[in-house]
Write an enzyme that holds these catalytic residues in place. Structure first.
Site, PDB file in Angstrom:
ATOM      1  N   PRO A   1       0.803  -1.231   0.000  1.00 29.72           N
ATOM      2  CA  PRO A   1       0.000   0.000   0.000  1.00 29.72           C
ATOM      3  C   PRO A   1       0.832   1.277   0.000  1.00 29.72           C
ATOM      4  O   PRO A   1       0.416   2.283  -0.581  1.00 29.72           O
ATOM      5  CB  PRO A   1      -0.835  -0.126   1.279  1.00 29.72           C
ATOM      6  CG  PRO A   1      -0.990  -1.598   1.470  1.00 29.72           C
ATOM      7  CD  PRO A   1       0.342  -2.181   1.046  1.00 29.72           C
ATOM      8  N   TYR A   2       1.990   1.258   0.648  1.00 25.80           N
ATOM      9  CA  TYR A   2       2.846   2.450   0.628  1.00 25.80           C
ATOM     10  C   TYR A   2       3.249   2.803  -0.798  1.00 25.80           C
ATOM     11  O   TYR A   2       3.070   3.935  -1.258  1.00 25.80           O
ATOM     12  CB  TYR A   2       4.088   2.205   1.495  1.00 25.80           C
ATOM     13  CG  TYR A   2       5.136   3.281   1.375  1.00 25.80           C
ATOM     14  CD1 TYR A   2       4.826   4.610   1.630  1.00 25.80           C
ATOM     15  CD2 TYR A   2       6.453   2.971   1.011  1.00 25.80           C
ATOM     16  CE1 TYR A   2       5.798   5.604   1.518  1.00 25.80           C
ATOM     17  CE2 TYR A   2       7.427   3.947   0.914  1.00 25.80           C
ATOM     18  CZ  TYR A   2       7.089   5.267   1.168  1.00 25.80           C
ATOM     19  OH  TYR A   2       8.044   6.237   1.053  1.00 25.80           O
ATOM     20  N   GLY A   3       3.771   1.826  -1.522  1.00 23.87           N
ATOM     21  CA  GLY A   3       4.170   2.072  -2.901  1.00 23.87           C
ATOM     22  C   GLY A   3       2.990   2.409  -3.798  1.00 23.87           C
ATOM     23  O   GLY A   3       3.083   3.271  -4.679  1.00 23.87           O
TER      24      GLY A   3
ATOM     25  N   LYS B   1       1.850   6.059  -3.168  1.00 26.81           N
ATOM     26  CA  LYS B   1       2.783   6.993  -3.799  1.00 26.81           C
ATOM     27  C   LYS B   1       2.612   7.002  -5.313  1.00 26.81           C
ATOM     28  O   LYS B   1       2.671   8.063  -5.956  1.00 26.81           O
ATOM     29  CB  LYS B   1       4.227   6.615  -3.427  1.00 26.81           C
ATOM     30  CG  LYS B   1       4.647   7.027  -2.038  1.00 26.81           C
ATOM     31  CD  LYS B   1       4.854   8.526  -1.925  1.00 26.81           C
ATOM     32  CE  LYS B   1       5.501   8.916  -0.619  1.00 26.81           C
ATOM     33  NZ  LYS B   1       5.722  10.366  -0.500  1.00 26.81           N
TER      34      LYS B   1
END
Length: 414
Positions: free
Chosen positions: A217-219, A222
Protein backbone atom coordinates in the site's frame (compact mmCIF):
# COMPACT_ATOMS: atom_id res chain seq x y z
CA UNK A 1 -49.57 51.37 26.14
CA UNK A 2 -49.39 50.51 22.43
CA UNK A 3 -46.36 52.77 21.97
CA UNK A 4 -44.61 51.26 25.00
CA UNK A 5 -45.43 47.76 23.81
CA UNK A 6 -43.94 48.51 20.42
CA UNK A 7 -40.80 49.95 22.04
CA UNK A 8 -40.41 46.92 24.28
CA UNK A 9 -40.95 44.57 21.37
CA UNK A 10 -38.43 46.51 19.30
CA UNK A 11 -35.83 46.35 22.09
CA UNK A 12 -36.51 42.63 22.59
CA UNK A 13 -36.17 41.94 18.89
CA UNK A 14 -32.92 43.86 18.72
CA UNK A 15 -31.55 41.96 21.69
CA UNK A 16 -32.48 38.62 20.12
CA UNK A 17 -30.86 39.57 16.82
CA UNK A 18 -27.69 40.71 18.58
CA UNK A 19 -27.51 37.53 20.63
CA UNK A 20 -28.07 35.42 17.52
CA UNK A 21 -25.34 37.24 15.63
CA UNK A 22 -22.88 36.79 18.48
CA UNK A 23 -23.75 33.10 18.74
CA UNK A 24 -23.25 32.53 15.02
CA UNK A 25 -19.95 34.43 15.12
CA UNK A 26 -18.77 32.30 18.04
CA UNK A 27 -19.65 29.07 16.23
CA UNK A 28 -17.82 30.17 13.09
CA UNK A 29 -14.71 31.09 15.05
CA UNK A 30 -14.74 27.78 16.89
CA UNK A 31 -14.97 25.90 13.62
CA UNK A 32 -11.99 27.68 12.07
CA UNK A 33 -9.04 25.31 11.60
CA UNK A 34 -6.18 25.68 14.04
CA UNK A 35 -3.11 26.48 11.96
CA UNK A 36 -0.53 27.95 14.25
CA UNK A 37 1.04 26.49 17.34
CA UNK A 38 0.06 28.30 20.49
CA UNK A 39 2.99 29.43 22.66
CA UNK A 40 2.28 26.58 25.06
CA UNK A 41 2.24 23.71 22.56
CA UNK A 42 5.25 21.51 22.15
CA UNK A 43 6.14 17.87 21.83
CA UNK A 44 8.53 15.47 23.40
CA UNK A 45 11.37 14.06 21.36
CA UNK A 46 8.93 11.41 20.14
CA UNK A 47 6.29 13.85 18.89
CA UNK A 48 3.87 13.59 21.81
CA UNK A 49 2.16 16.86 22.72
CA UNK A 50 3.29 18.64 25.86
CA UNK A 51 2.59 22.05 27.32
CA UNK A 52 4.58 24.89 28.89
CA UNK A 53 7.20 25.15 26.18
CA UNK A 54 7.60 27.90 23.60
CA UNK A 55 7.63 27.38 19.84
CA UNK A 56 9.43 29.25 17.08
CA UNK A 57 8.29 32.78 16.34
CA UNK A 58 5.62 33.01 13.64
CA UNK A 59 5.84 35.45 10.79
CA UNK A 60 3.49 35.39 7.83
CA UNK A 61 5.06 36.02 4.46
CA UNK A 62 2.24 37.56 2.46
CA UNK A 63 4.38 39.16 -0.25
CA UNK A 64 6.94 37.76 -2.67
CA UNK A 65 10.43 39.15 -2.18
CA UNK A 66 12.66 39.76 -5.18
CA UNK A 67 15.65 37.46 -5.26
CA UNK A 68 14.37 35.26 -2.40
CA UNK A 69 12.63 31.91 -2.91
CA UNK A 70 9.97 31.16 -0.31
CA UNK A 71 9.65 27.38 -0.04
CA UNK A 72 6.84 25.53 1.71
CA UNK A 73 8.28 22.34 3.20
CA UNK A 74 5.51 19.91 4.15
CA UNK A 75 6.64 17.42 6.78
CA UNK A 76 9.58 19.69 7.55
CA UNK A 77 9.74 18.56 11.18
CA UNK A 78 10.53 15.02 10.07
CA UNK A 79 13.86 13.32 9.49
CA UNK A 80 14.32 14.13 5.81
CA UNK A 81 12.22 17.29 5.82
CA UNK A 82 14.21 18.92 8.62
CA UNK A 83 17.49 18.23 6.79
CA UNK A 84 15.97 19.83 3.68
CA UNK A 85 14.85 22.88 5.65
CA UNK A 86 18.37 23.24 7.05
CA UNK A 87 19.90 23.20 3.57
CA UNK A 88 17.32 25.65 2.20
CA UNK A 89 18.01 28.07 5.03
CA UNK A 90 21.77 27.72 4.55
CA UNK A 91 21.22 28.54 0.88
CA UNK A 92 19.43 31.78 1.87
CA UNK A 93 15.91 30.65 1.04
CA UNK A 94 12.88 31.55 3.13
CA UNK A 95 11.22 28.48 4.64
CA UNK A 96 7.76 27.68 5.96
CA UNK A 97 7.38 24.28 7.60
CA UNK A 98 3.93 22.71 7.83
CA UNK A 99 3.69 19.60 9.99
CA UNK A 100 1.09 17.96 12.21
CA UNK A 101 3.86 16.39 14.33
CA UNK A 102 2.38 12.91 14.01
CA UNK A 103 5.81 11.69 12.84
CA UNK A 104 7.93 14.82 13.03
CA UNK A 105 9.68 16.41 15.99
CA UNK A 106 9.18 19.97 17.17
CA UNK A 107 12.69 19.70 18.58
CA UNK A 108 14.09 19.69 15.05
CA UNK A 109 12.20 22.90 14.29
CA UNK A 110 13.59 24.51 17.44
CA UNK A 111 17.11 23.60 16.35
CA UNK A 112 16.51 25.32 13.01
CA UNK A 113 14.97 28.36 14.70
CA UNK A 114 18.05 28.79 16.89
CA UNK A 115 20.35 28.47 13.89
CA UNK A 116 18.38 30.98 11.82
CA UNK A 117 16.74 33.47 14.23
CA UNK A 118 16.46 36.32 11.73
CA UNK A 119 12.85 37.54 11.36
CA UNK A 120 11.17 36.18 8.26
CA UNK A 121 13.64 33.36 7.60
CA UNK A 122 11.74 30.44 9.15
CA UNK A 123 8.08 29.93 9.95
CA UNK A 124 6.45 26.89 11.52
CA UNK A 125 2.75 26.13 11.06
CA UNK A 126 1.05 23.34 12.95
CA UNK A 127 -1.57 21.93 10.59
CA UNK A 128 -2.80 18.73 8.99
CA UNK A 129 -2.71 18.43 5.21
CA UNK A 130 -5.87 16.34 5.43
CA UNK A 131 -7.82 19.52 6.25
CA UNK A 132 -8.43 21.37 2.94
CA UNK A 133 -9.66 24.53 4.67
CA UNK A 134 -6.53 24.71 6.79
CA UNK A 135 -4.27 24.15 3.78
CA UNK A 136 -6.10 26.76 1.71
CA UNK A 137 -5.75 29.27 4.57
CA UNK A 138 -2.00 28.64 4.72
CA UNK A 139 -1.63 29.31 1.00
CA UNK A 140 -3.90 32.36 1.17
CA UNK A 141 -1.78 33.96 3.90
CA UNK A 142 1.67 33.18 2.46
CA UNK A 143 3.30 33.94 -0.88
CA UNK A 144 5.03 30.66 -1.71
CA UNK A 145 7.32 30.30 -4.70
CA UNK A 146 7.70 26.53 -4.46
CA UNK A 147 6.56 23.48 -2.50
CA UNK A 148 8.70 20.53 -1.45
CA UNK A 149 6.18 17.89 -0.43
CA UNK A 150 7.73 15.44 2.04
CA UNK A 151 4.82 14.90 4.43
CA UNK A 152 3.78 11.25 4.45
CA UNK A 153 3.62 8.14 6.56
CA UNK A 154 6.35 5.96 5.13
CA UNK A 155 6.71 2.45 6.51
CA UNK A 156 6.16 -0.54 4.23
CA UNK A 157 5.19 -2.91 7.03
CA UNK A 158 2.79 -0.46 8.64
CA UNK A 159 1.13 0.17 5.28
CA UNK A 160 0.17 -3.50 4.99
CA UNK A 161 -1.45 -3.34 8.43
CA UNK A 162 -3.27 -0.02 7.95
CA UNK A 163 -3.63 0.57 4.20
CA UNK A 164 -6.48 3.10 4.36
CA UNK A 165 -4.38 5.41 6.49
CA UNK A 166 -1.71 5.36 3.79
CA UNK A 167 -4.10 6.16 0.96
CA UNK A 168 -5.57 9.05 2.94
CA UNK A 169 -2.26 10.39 4.16
CA UNK A 170 -0.30 10.08 0.92
CA UNK A 171 -2.70 10.13 -2.01
CA UNK A 172 -5.54 12.30 -0.67
CA UNK A 173 -3.25 14.78 1.04
CA UNK A 174 -1.19 15.24 -2.11
CA UNK A 175 -4.40 16.07 -3.95
CA UNK A 176 -5.20 18.71 -1.30
CA UNK A 177 -1.76 20.28 -1.72
CA UNK A 178 -2.08 20.32 -5.51
CA UNK A 179 -5.49 21.97 -5.35
CA UNK A 180 -4.15 24.67 -3.04
CA UNK A 181 -1.16 25.28 -5.32
CA UNK A 182 -3.46 25.60 -8.33
CA UNK A 183 -5.84 27.97 -6.51
CA UNK A 184 -3.06 30.28 -5.35
CA UNK A 185 -0.77 30.22 -8.38
CA UNK A 186 2.19 28.34 -6.91
CA UNK A 187 3.99 26.95 -9.94
CA UNK A 188 6.83 24.74 -8.67
CA UNK A 189 6.57 21.34 -6.94
CA UNK A 190 9.27 18.92 -5.84
CA UNK A 191 7.56 15.67 -4.88
CA UNK A 192 9.01 13.12 -2.49
CA UNK A 193 8.33 9.68 -3.94
CA UNK A 194 9.89 6.27 -3.51
CA UNK A 195 11.45 3.29 -5.23
CA UNK A 196 8.57 1.29 -3.68
CA UNK A 197 6.50 2.39 -6.69
CA UNK A 198 8.53 -0.06 -8.79
CA UNK A 199 7.60 -3.07 -6.71
CA UNK A 200 9.91 -5.99 -7.40
CA UNK A 201 11.33 -5.48 -10.89
CA UNK A 202 12.61 -8.44 -12.86
CA UNK A 203 15.65 -6.54 -14.05
CA UNK A 204 18.28 -4.55 -12.14
CA UNK A 205 19.29 -1.80 -11.88
CA UNK A 206 16.07 0.22 -11.80
CA UNK A 207 15.78 3.03 -14.33
CA UNK A 208 13.05 5.64 -14.58
CA UNK A 209 11.57 3.55 -17.40
CA UNK A 210 11.23 0.44 -15.23
CA UNK A 211 7.50 -0.44 -15.00
CA UNK A 212 5.87 0.78 -11.80
CA UNK A 213 4.17 -2.25 -10.27
CA UNK A 214 4.04 -1.59 -6.51
CA UNK A 215 3.31 -4.54 -4.24
CA UNK A 216 2.42 -2.80 -0.96
CA UNK A 217 0.00 0.00 0.00
CA UNK A 218 2.85 2.45 0.63
CA UNK A 219 4.17 2.07 -2.90
CA UNK A 220 0.67 2.01 -4.37
CA UNK A 221 -0.35 5.21 -2.57
CA UNK A 222 2.78 6.99 -3.80
CA UNK A 223 2.20 5.74 -7.34
CA UNK A 224 -1.38 7.09 -7.21
CA UNK A 225 -0.08 10.47 -6.03
CA UNK A 226 2.41 10.51 -8.90
CA UNK A 227 -0.40 9.73 -11.36
CA UNK A 228 -2.49 12.61 -10.00
CA UNK A 229 0.46 14.98 -10.41
CA UNK A 230 1.13 13.75 -13.95
CA UNK A 231 -2.52 14.09 -15.01
CA UNK A 232 -2.90 17.55 -13.49
CA UNK A 233 0.33 18.77 -15.08
CA UNK A 234 -0.95 17.98 -18.59
CA UNK A 235 -3.31 20.97 -18.32
CA UNK A 236 -1.06 23.16 -16.20
CA UNK A 237 2.10 25.22 -16.57
CA UNK A 238 3.45 23.90 -13.28
CA UNK A 239 7.12 22.90 -13.00
CA UNK A 240 7.35 19.48 -11.31
CA UNK A 241 10.19 17.19 -10.32
CA UNK A 242 9.40 13.77 -8.83
CA UNK A 243 12.24 12.18 -6.89
CA UNK A 244 12.05 8.46 -6.19
CA UNK A 245 14.15 7.75 -3.12
CA UNK A 246 15.94 4.57 -2.30
CA UNK A 247 16.85 3.70 1.33
CA UNK A 248 17.82 6.80 3.29
CA UNK A 249 20.51 6.76 5.98
CA UNK A 250 22.85 9.20 7.72
CA UNK A 251 22.44 12.61 9.31
CA UNK A 252 23.83 16.14 9.36
CA UNK A 253 27.66 15.91 9.54
CA UNK A 254 27.76 18.82 11.99
CA UNK A 255 25.54 16.98 14.45
CA UNK A 256 22.63 19.41 14.49
CA UNK A 257 19.90 17.09 13.22
CA UNK A 258 19.23 13.37 13.26
CA UNK A 259 16.52 10.73 13.12
CA UNK A 260 14.26 10.29 16.15
CA UNK A 261 11.35 7.95 15.36
CA UNK A 262 8.44 7.43 17.71
CA UNK A 263 9.08 4.44 20.02
CA UNK A 264 5.91 2.61 18.98
CA UNK A 265 7.03 2.73 15.34
CA UNK A 266 10.51 1.29 15.84
CA UNK A 267 9.34 -2.11 14.61
CA UNK A 268 8.39 -0.60 11.25
CA UNK A 269 11.29 1.84 10.96
CA UNK A 270 14.51 1.95 8.99
CA UNK A 271 17.13 -0.71 9.56
CA UNK A 272 19.61 1.98 10.63
CA UNK A 273 17.32 2.98 13.49
CA UNK A 274 16.98 -0.64 14.58
CA UNK A 275 20.76 -1.10 14.48
CA UNK A 276 21.28 1.98 16.63
CA UNK A 277 18.59 0.90 19.09
CA UNK A 278 20.34 -2.45 19.45
CA UNK A 279 23.75 -0.82 19.81
CA UNK A 280 22.49 1.53 22.52
CA UNK A 281 20.64 -1.21 24.42
CA UNK A 282 17.14 0.15 23.81
CA UNK A 283 16.34 -3.25 22.32
CA UNK A 284 18.08 -6.51 23.09
CA UNK A 285 19.12 -7.24 19.54
CA UNK A 286 18.44 -6.71 15.87
CA UNK A 287 15.73 -8.64 14.07
CA UNK A 288 16.50 -9.38 10.43
CA UNK A 289 13.39 -10.37 8.53
CA UNK A 290 13.96 -12.78 5.67
CA UNK A 291 16.99 -14.92 4.93
CA UNK A 292 15.63 -16.96 2.02
CA UNK A 293 15.54 -14.31 -0.70
CA UNK A 294 17.13 -15.04 -4.05
CA UNK A 295 20.26 -13.01 -3.24
CA UNK A 296 23.91 -14.04 -2.59
CA UNK A 297 23.51 -14.19 1.20
CA UNK A 298 19.73 -14.68 1.36
CA UNK A 299 18.94 -11.24 2.80
CA UNK A 300 17.39 -8.28 0.99
CA UNK A 301 19.58 -6.02 -1.10
CA UNK A 302 18.97 -2.28 -0.96
CA UNK A 303 20.49 0.93 -2.30
CA UNK A 304 21.40 3.10 0.72
CA UNK A 305 21.47 6.83 0.00
CA UNK A 306 22.86 9.31 2.52
CA UNK A 307 20.33 11.99 3.54
CA UNK A 308 22.81 14.75 2.65
CA UNK A 309 23.07 13.46 -0.90
CA UNK A 310 19.29 13.15 -1.06
CA UNK A 311 18.83 16.76 0.00
CA UNK A 312 21.42 17.89 -2.53
CA UNK A 313 19.28 16.20 -5.21
CA UNK A 314 16.32 18.28 -4.01
CA UNK A 315 18.30 21.49 -4.32
CA UNK A 316 19.30 20.55 -7.87
CA UNK A 317 15.67 19.70 -8.66
CA UNK A 318 14.44 23.01 -7.23
CA UNK A 319 16.94 24.96 -9.30
CA UNK A 320 16.23 23.07 -12.54
CA UNK A 321 12.46 22.50 -12.51
CA UNK A 322 10.98 23.75 -15.78
CA UNK A 323 7.52 25.11 -16.48
CA UNK A 324 5.05 22.72 -18.17
CA UNK A 325 7.33 19.75 -17.50
CA UNK A 326 7.26 16.80 -15.13
CA UNK A 327 10.72 15.34 -14.63
CA UNK A 328 11.26 12.09 -12.74
CA UNK A 329 14.53 10.88 -11.25
CA UNK A 330 15.79 7.97 -9.20
CA UNK A 331 17.93 9.10 -6.26
CA UNK A 332 20.33 6.35 -5.22
CA UNK A 333 23.97 5.35 -5.35
CA UNK A 334 23.58 2.73 -8.07
CA UNK A 335 25.00 0.04 -5.81
CA UNK A 336 23.19 -2.45 -3.62
CA UNK A 337 24.18 -3.74 -0.19
CA UNK A 338 22.61 -6.73 1.54
CA UNK A 339 21.05 -6.49 4.98
CA UNK A 340 23.82 -8.70 6.37
CA UNK A 341 26.43 -6.35 4.89
CA UNK A 342 24.57 -3.41 6.39
CA UNK A 343 24.53 -5.01 9.85
CA UNK A 344 28.26 -5.69 9.72
CA UNK A 345 28.89 -2.06 8.73
CA UNK A 346 26.72 -0.92 11.62
CA UNK A 347 28.66 -3.08 14.07
CA UNK A 348 31.90 -1.43 12.94
CA UNK A 349 30.42 2.09 12.95
CA UNK A 350 29.04 1.73 16.49
CA UNK A 351 31.77 -0.47 17.92
CA UNK A 352 29.10 -2.78 19.33
CA UNK A 353 28.80 -6.49 18.57
CA UNK A 354 25.06 -6.32 17.94
CA UNK A 355 23.10 -9.51 18.56
CA UNK A 356 21.15 -10.54 15.45
CA UNK A 357 17.99 -12.67 15.32
CA UNK A 358 16.80 -13.98 11.96
CA UNK A 359 13.04 -14.14 11.39
CA UNK A 360 10.55 -14.82 8.59
CA UNK A 361 10.02 -12.33 5.80
CA UNK A 362 8.09 -9.12 6.42
CA UNK A 363 4.88 -8.79 4.36
CA UNK A 364 5.26 -6.52 1.33
CA UNK A 365 9.05 -6.65 1.12
CA UNK A 366 11.00 -7.43 -2.05
CA UNK A 367 14.32 -9.16 -2.59
CA UNK A 368 16.55 -6.75 -4.49
CA UNK A 369 16.28 -3.06 -5.30
CA UNK A 370 19.00 -0.70 -6.44
CA UNK A 371 19.01 2.27 -8.78
CA UNK A 372 20.48 3.40 -12.02
CA UNK A 373 21.08 7.10 -11.26
CA UNK A 374 22.50 7.96 -14.67
CA UNK A 375 19.54 10.16 -15.67
CA UNK A 376 19.84 12.51 -12.69
CA UNK A 377 23.61 12.60 -13.19
CA UNK A 378 23.27 13.58 -16.84
CA UNK A 379 20.40 16.07 -16.50
CA UNK A 380 20.98 17.64 -13.07
CA UNK A 381 24.71 17.01 -12.64
CA UNK A 382 24.02 15.14 -9.40
CA UNK A 383 26.06 12.22 -8.10
CA UNK A 384 26.04 10.69 -4.62
CA UNK A 385 29.08 11.83 -2.64
CA UNK A 386 28.50 10.13 0.73
CA UNK A 387 28.92 6.55 -0.47
CA UNK A 388 30.92 5.07 2.42
CA UNK A 389 28.25 3.10 4.29
CA UNK A 390 30.30 2.84 7.47
CA UNK A 391 31.04 6.58 7.52
CA UNK A 392 27.37 7.54 7.01
CA UNK A 393 26.42 5.21 9.85
CA UNK A 394 29.22 6.55 12.06
CA UNK A 395 28.00 10.14 11.63
CA UNK A 396 24.42 9.14 12.36
CA UNK A 397 25.54 7.10 15.39
CA UNK A 398 27.41 10.12 16.78
CA UNK A 399 24.12 12.08 16.82
CA UNK A 400 22.24 9.13 18.31
CA UNK A 401 24.72 8.74 21.17
CA UNK A 402 24.35 12.39 22.17
CA UNK A 403 20.56 12.35 21.74
CA UNK A 404 19.50 9.21 23.56
CA UNK A 405 16.04 10.71 24.00
CA UNK A 406 15.82 12.07 20.49
CA UNK A 407 15.05 15.79 20.61
CA UNK A 408 13.64 15.45 24.11
CA UNK A 409 15.37 16.25 27.41
CA UNK A 410 18.70 14.43 27.87
CA UNK A 411 18.54 11.12 29.69
CA UNK A 412 20.69 10.85 32.79
CA UNK A 413 23.28 8.17 32.00
CA UNK A 414 23.31 7.22 35.67
Amino acid sequence: MDINDRKQKSILAGTVLLASALTIFGIVMLRQPTLYNSPGLSTSGNGEHKSNSSLPTLSRQEQHEAGVTHVLVTGGAGYIGSHAALRLLKDSHRVTIVDNLSRGNIGAVKVLEKLFPEPGRLQFIYADLGDPRAVNKIFAENAFDAVIHFAAVAYVGESTLDPLRYYHNITSNTLVVLEAMASHGVKKLIYSSTCATYGEPKKMPITEETPQLPINPYGKAKKMAEDIIQDFSKKSDMAVVILRYFNVIGSDPEGRLGEAPRPELREHGRISGACFDAASGIITGLKVRGTDYNTPDGTCIRDYIDVNDLIDAHMKALANAESQQVKTYNVGTGRGKSVKEFVEACKIATGVNIKVEYLDRRPGDYAEVYSDPSKIRQELNWTAQYTDLRESLRIAWTWQKSHRNGYGPPIDAH
